[in-house]
Design a protein around this motif. Sequence first.
Motif, short mmCIF file in Angstrom:
data_model
loop_
_atom_site.label_atom_id
_atom_site.label_comp_id
_atom_site.label_asym_id
_atom_site.label_seq_id
_atom_site.Cartn_x
_atom_site.Cartn_y
_atom_site.Cartn_z
N VAL A 171 0.86 -1.19 0.00
CA VAL A 171 0.00 0.00 0.00
C VAL A 171 0.89 1.24 0.00
N ARG A 172 0.64 2.14 -0.95
CA ARG A 172 1.43 3.37 -1.06
C ARG A 172 0.58 4.57 -0.69
N LEU A 173 1.20 5.53 0.01
CA LEU A 173 0.53 6.79 0.34
C LEU A 173 1.40 7.95 -0.08
N MET A 174 0.74 9.01 -0.56
CA MET A 174 1.45 10.22 -0.95
C MET A 174 0.57 11.42 -0.64
N VAL A 175 1.20 12.50 -0.17
CA VAL A 175 0.49 13.74 0.05
C VAL A 175 0.89 14.72 -1.04
N LEU A 176 -0.11 15.33 -1.66
CA LEU A 176 0.10 16.27 -2.77
C LEU A 176 -0.02 17.70 -2.23
N CYS A 177 1.01 18.51 -2.47
CA CYS A 177 1.09 19.86 -1.91
C CYS A 177 1.28 20.90 -3.01
N PRO A 178 0.24 21.26 -3.73
CA PRO A 178 0.37 22.31 -4.75
C PRO A 178 0.28 23.70 -4.14
N GLY A 179 0.59 24.70 -4.96
CA GLY A 179 0.39 26.08 -4.56
C GLY A 179 -0.93 26.58 -5.11
N PHE A 180 -0.93 27.81 -5.64
CA PHE A 180 -2.16 28.37 -6.21
C PHE A 180 -2.49 27.64 -7.51
N VAL A 181 -3.71 27.12 -7.59
CA VAL A 181 -4.16 26.40 -8.78
C VAL A 181 -5.43 27.07 -9.29
N ARG A 182 -5.54 27.18 -10.60
CA ARG A 182 -6.73 27.84 -11.18
C ARG A 182 -7.93 26.90 -11.08
N THR A 183 -8.71 27.09 -10.02
CA THR A 183 -9.91 26.29 -9.75
C THR A 183 -10.99 27.23 -9.22
N GLU A 184 -12.07 26.65 -8.71
CA GLU A 184 -13.15 27.43 -8.11
C GLU A 184 -12.90 27.73 -6.64
N PHE A 185 -11.78 27.26 -6.12
CA PHE A 185 -11.52 27.32 -4.67
C PHE A 185 -11.67 28.73 -4.10
N HIS A 186 -10.95 29.69 -4.65
CA HIS A 186 -10.95 31.04 -4.09
C HIS A 186 -12.30 31.74 -4.31
N GLN A 187 -12.90 31.49 -5.46
CA GLN A 187 -14.21 32.10 -5.74
C GLN A 187 -15.26 31.62 -4.75
N ARG A 188 -15.26 30.32 -4.46
CA ARG A 188 -16.23 29.77 -3.51
C ARG A 188 -16.04 30.36 -2.12
N ALA A 189 -14.79 30.61 -1.76
CA ALA A 189 -14.49 31.16 -0.44
C ALA A 189 -14.67 32.67 -0.38
N GLY A 190 -14.93 33.30 -1.53
CA GLY A 190 -15.07 34.75 -1.56
C GLY A 190 -13.75 35.49 -1.41
N MET A 191 -12.65 34.82 -1.80
CA MET A 191 -11.32 35.42 -1.67
C MET A 191 -10.91 36.08 -2.98
N GLY A 192 -10.38 37.27 -2.90
CA GLY A 192 -9.84 37.93 -4.07
C GLY A 192 -8.50 37.33 -4.46
N VAL A 208 -1.99 17.29 -11.69
CA VAL A 208 -2.36 15.87 -11.60
C VAL A 208 -1.33 15.00 -12.32
N THR A 209 -0.87 15.44 -13.47
CA THR A 209 0.15 14.68 -14.20
C THR A 209 1.40 14.51 -13.34
N ALA A 210 1.85 15.60 -12.72
CA ALA A 210 3.03 15.54 -11.87
C ALA A 210 2.78 14.65 -10.66
N ALA A 211 1.58 14.73 -10.08
CA ALA A 211 1.26 13.93 -8.90
C ALA A 211 1.29 12.44 -9.20
N LEU A 212 0.68 12.03 -10.30
CA LEU A 212 0.65 10.61 -10.65
C LEU A 212 2.05 10.10 -10.98
#
Length: 257
Positions: A171-192, A208-212
Amino acid sequence: MTTALITGSTAGIGAAFARRLAADGHDLVLVARDTERLRDQATELHDRHRVEAEVLTADLSTDAGIEAVATRLTDPRRPVDLLVNNAGFGNKGRYLEVPLEDELTMLKVHCEAVLRLTSAATGAMRERRRGSVINLASVAAFVPRGTYGASKAWVVQFTQGVAKDLAGTGVRLMVLCPGFVRTEFHQRAGMGTDNIPKWMWLDADKVVTAALSDLTRGKTVSIPDPRYKALMGVAKVTPRSLLTGVTSKTGRKYGPQ
């Protein structure tokens, strides 16, 4: 044919994982709160890639939602070979500006759900002696910045510890730690996001390519971009007091999902 279960699959990095894994021929279990959006996603991925795409509506801020996903992960008739714990969110505001209830909900989703789902998945995987888990954290885990960063620091430490304990089991485990990614994340949180330099933004599909690739190489921690690897290298040797001052002045939160 292998099966991947992705939480928070309908947007951002979760959706990018779904697209990539479907393109690679994996069947999917798609988990999110919005049933209609899940069904649309499942239909699109099935029609495009001819994979099975199961829909599981669940709110991971509730015990019932977490238990529903855990039950699916432990179903011996339908084994899950890859778990992607991606679901997450951000709260706008400094500490004490955010309602305590919202902070506790964040810890439920980012920490308790990750713990319970990882435990459910890896228990079944260990019996089969194969399987992988990717837990989503953030580079915010490496700088002192409120409950969000603290919760992601927990995900990093937890994943590294479990990976060590399960070494040699298949069984393998990995934690993925990106920085700012262009998603809905900030918009949903109301962050500029106007104050974030363009060079700091990452593309979800490339993350995702790098993570896999890192998972295949056996990495336990994945920081999927040379720019952020360099920044985190500097952060490691910078006194915590200075990092606290920088993050307090910028007010920025690194939110990948």
